[in-house]
Motif scaffolding. Structure first.
Motif, PDB file in Angstrom:
ATOM      1  N   ALA A   1      22.481  30.908  56.205  1.00 44.19           N
ATOM      2  CA  ALA A   1      21.379  31.656  55.607  1.00 44.19           C
ATOM      3  C   ALA A   1      20.588  32.316  56.723  1.00 44.19           C
ATOM      4  CB  ALA A   1      20.471  30.732  54.804  1.00 44.19           C
ATOM      5  N   ALA A   2      20.221  33.573  56.532  1.00 43.11           N
ATOM      6  CA  ALA A   2      19.410  34.300  57.510  1.00 43.11           C
ATOM      7  C   ALA A   2      18.054  34.604  56.900  1.00 43.11           C
ATOM      8  CB  ALA A   2      20.104  35.588  57.918  1.00 43.11           C
ATOM      9  N   PHE A   3      17.001  34.068  57.511  1.00 44.94           N
ATOM     10  CA  PHE A   3      15.643  34.383  57.095  1.00 44.94           C
ATOM     11  C   PHE A   3      15.105  35.411  58.075  1.00 44.94           C
ATOM     12  CE2 PHE A   3      14.993  31.300  53.759  1.00 44.94           C
ATOM     13  CZ  PHE A   3      15.965  30.349  54.014  1.00 44.94           C
ATOM     14  N   GLY A   4      15.389  36.672  57.804  1.00 41.66           N
ATOM     15  CA  GLY A   4      15.049  37.763  58.702  1.00 41.66           C
ATOM     16  C   GLY A   4      16.141  38.812  58.660  1.00 41.66           C
ATOM     17  N   GLU A   5      16.022  39.789  59.534  1.00 45.40           N
ATOM     18  CA  GLU A   5      16.939  40.935  59.517  1.00 45.40           C
ATOM     19  C   GLU A   5      18.296  40.616  60.118  1.00 45.40           C
ATOM     20  OE1 GLU A   5      16.484  43.725  58.136  1.00 45.40           O
ATOM     21  OE2 GLU A   5      14.327  43.978  57.860  1.00 45.40           O
ATOM     22  N   ILE A   6      18.345  39.667  61.069  1.00 46.43           N
ATOM     23  CA  ILE A   6      19.560  39.482  61.865  1.00 46.43           C
ATOM     24  C   ILE A   6      20.114  38.075  61.677  1.00 46.43           C
ATOM     25  CG2 ILE A   6      20.506  39.474  64.208  1.00 46.43           C
ATOM     26  CD1 ILE A   6      18.275  41.443  64.967  1.00 46.43           C
ATOM     27  N   VAL A   7      21.436  37.976  61.508  1.00 49.97           N
ATOM     28  CA  VAL A   7      22.129  36.691  61.541  1.00 49.97           C
ATOM     29  C   VAL A   7      22.706  36.529  62.933  1.00 49.97           C
ATOM     30  CG1 VAL A   7      23.989  35.295  60.581  1.00 49.97           C
ATOM     31  CG2 VAL A   7      22.734  36.864  59.106  1.00 49.97           C
ATOM     32  N   ASP A   8      22.279  35.474  63.655  1.00 49.39           N
ATOM     33  CA  ASP A   8      22.791  35.285  65.009  1.00 49.39           C
ATOM     34  C   ASP A   8      23.713  34.069  65.064  1.00 49.39           C
ATOM     35  OD1 ASP A   8      21.218  32.966  65.193  1.00 49.39           O
ATOM     36  OD2 ASP A   8      19.532  34.063  66.061  1.00 49.39           O
ATOM     37  N   GLY A   9      24.259  33.836  66.226  1.00 48.66           N
ATOM     38  CA  GLY A   9      25.230  32.766  66.380  1.00 48.66           C
ATOM     39  C   GLY A   9      24.672  31.375  66.237  1.00 48.66           C
ATOM     40  N   SER A  10      23.345  31.236  66.226  1.00 46.38           N
ATOM     41  CA  SER A  10      22.754  29.912  66.106  1.00 46.38           C
ATOM     42  C   SER A  10      22.440  29.538  64.668  1.00 46.38           C
ATOM     43  CB  SER A  10      21.463  29.826  66.935  1.00 46.38           C
ATOM     44  OG  SER A  10      20.490  30.718  66.429  1.00 46.38           O
ATOM     45  N   ALA A  11      22.731  30.428  63.733  1.00 45.00           N
ATOM     46  CA  ALA A  11      22.419  30.155  62.332  1.00 45.00           C
ATOM     47  C   ALA A  11      23.167  28.917  61.856  1.00 45.00           C
ATOM     48  CB  ALA A  11      22.796  31.356  61.475  1.00 45.00           C
ATOM     49  N   GLU A  12      22.484  28.096  61.070  1.00 43.25           N
ATOM     50  CA  GLU A  12      23.069  26.866  60.574  1.00 43.25           C
ATOM     51  C   GLU A  12      22.721  26.660  59.106  1.00 43.25           C
ATOM     52  OE1 GLU A  12      21.702  23.675  62.988  1.00 43.25           O
ATOM     53  OE2 GLU A  12      22.986  24.176  64.689  1.00 43.25           O
ATOM     54  N   VAL A  13      23.411  25.729  58.490  1.00 42.91           N
ATOM     55  CA  VAL A  13      23.045  25.306  57.145  1.00 42.91           C
ATOM     56  C   VAL A  13      21.675  24.645  57.222  1.00 42.91           C
ATOM     57  CG1 VAL A  13      23.639  23.758  55.254  1.00 42.91           C
ATOM     58  CG2 VAL A  13      25.458  24.978  56.475  1.00 42.91           C
ATOM     59  N   PRO A  14      20.701  25.076  56.414  1.00 41.18           N
ATOM     60  CA  PRO A  14      19.377  24.443  56.478  1.00 41.18           C
ATOM     61  C   PRO A  14      19.450  22.948  56.202  1.00 41.18           C
ATOM     62  CG  PRO A  14      19.288  26.475  55.200  1.00 41.18           C
ATOM     63  CD  PRO A  14      20.742  26.180  55.439  1.00 41.18           C
ATOM     64  N   ALA A  15      18.800  22.164  57.038  1.00 39.61           N
ATOM     65  CA  ALA A  15      18.782  20.712  56.836  1.00 39.61           C
ATOM     66  C   ALA A  15      18.027  20.373  55.564  1.00 39.61           C
ATOM     67  CB  ALA A  15      18.133  20.030  58.039  1.00 39.61           C
TER      68      ALA A  15
END
Length: 279
Positions: free
Chosen positions: A209-223
């Motif tokens: 999930a991306a909260f913002g304009e950009i999805v980066d490599g650190s994106a994870e499934v929200p805990a």
């Protein structure tokens, strides 16, 4: 497809936090996000109203006029008197009688200010609960959970409330079996939130999930039991509205719906023990 897109496996569910109080994370988050005032108080006096004075009370409940002494203001702007008064609807006891609210009984209150109410240090402020029953028994674990949620809420870029699916698409990858689904969400603030699900040639799927304009490599499934998890688990519709995938072929729509089901399964249920306030 973006081979550098790093996410946690969609089938890996974030560990569930050990329950530390009588209410779920969603119970507290529902109230915390609705209430401009949250406070720890102790009952000073309480009087059950007669039925004629308590119009609209749900069956099996009684309405009380309560005065309570403020122990600490957990959330709120502006002055507040040392004592507050409010109305609260509480379930009847096992005998069908109004419950007893004991003097100095600790409670958590979730409320809004009443226009024109006095806020002098030696007076009583009137407040209005955000839900008829938005008085919870106080305990340290519940207050700690509340404070953690409020801390997340005021951080820059805090995840906004999800109000629906705006649009999306699914496209096949370069190898047989590969594919990517992107879904763009409607939010209460208009801030962008999106979901991306990648399917590998071997059928394994990853999502983020991306909260913002950009999805980066650190994106994870929200805990689980975080504000991002709450926004998704409690805000996403239970089924993907396929009419939001305009221009996508029927087979690709079916794949997008399957990918969406993986996201919902990884998030898990939005467990509640009480009804959320009406916004």
């Amino acid at each position: 497809m973006n081979p550098g897109f790093a996410t946690v496996s969609a089938m890996q569910t974030a560990p569930t936090a050990t329950a530390t109080g009588p209410f779920t994370y969603a119970d507290i988050a529902d109230l915390a996000t609705a209430a401009p005032i949250a406070l720890h108080a102790r009952i000073h006096s309480a009087a059950a109203l007669k039925p004629a004075q308590a119009v609209g009370v749900a069956a099996g409940h009684s309405r009380f006029y309560v005065e309570a002494d403020v122990v600490s203001l957990i959330r709120g702007a502006g002055p507040l008197a040392a004592r507050v008064n409010y109305l609260v609807d509480l379930p009847l006891d096992a005998r069908g009688k109004p419950v007893k609210l004991k003097k100095k009984q600790p409670v958590l209150l979730f409320a809004r200010p009443v226009a024109g109410a006095s806020a002098g240090s030696n007076s009583t402020s009137s407040i209005r609960l955000v839900a008829p029953d938005a008085q919870l028994p106080w305990d340290a674990a519940t207050e700690s959970q509340l404070r953690a949620i409020l801390t997340e809420l005021v951080k820059p870029g805090a995840p906004p409330a999800i109000t629906g699916i705006a649009n999306g698409f699914h496209v096949p990858g370069t190898l047989p079996g590969e594919g990517e689904t992107q879904l763009f969400l409607d939010t209460s603030t208009g801030e962008p939130v999106s979901l991306t699900v990648l399917t590998a040639a071997n059928g394994s799927r990853r999502w983020a999930a991306a909260f913002g304009e950009i999805v980066d490599g650190s994106a994870e499934v929200p805990a689980r039991n975080t504000l991002a998890w709450y926004r998704l688990a409690c805000g996403l519709p239970r089924q993907l509205p396929l009419n939001k995938l305009a221009g996508t072929a029927p087979e690709d729509r079916r794949k997008a719906a399957s990918d969406y089901g993986v996201v919902l399964g990884a998030l898990g249920d939005c467990a509640r023990t009480r009804k959320p306030p009406v916004r």
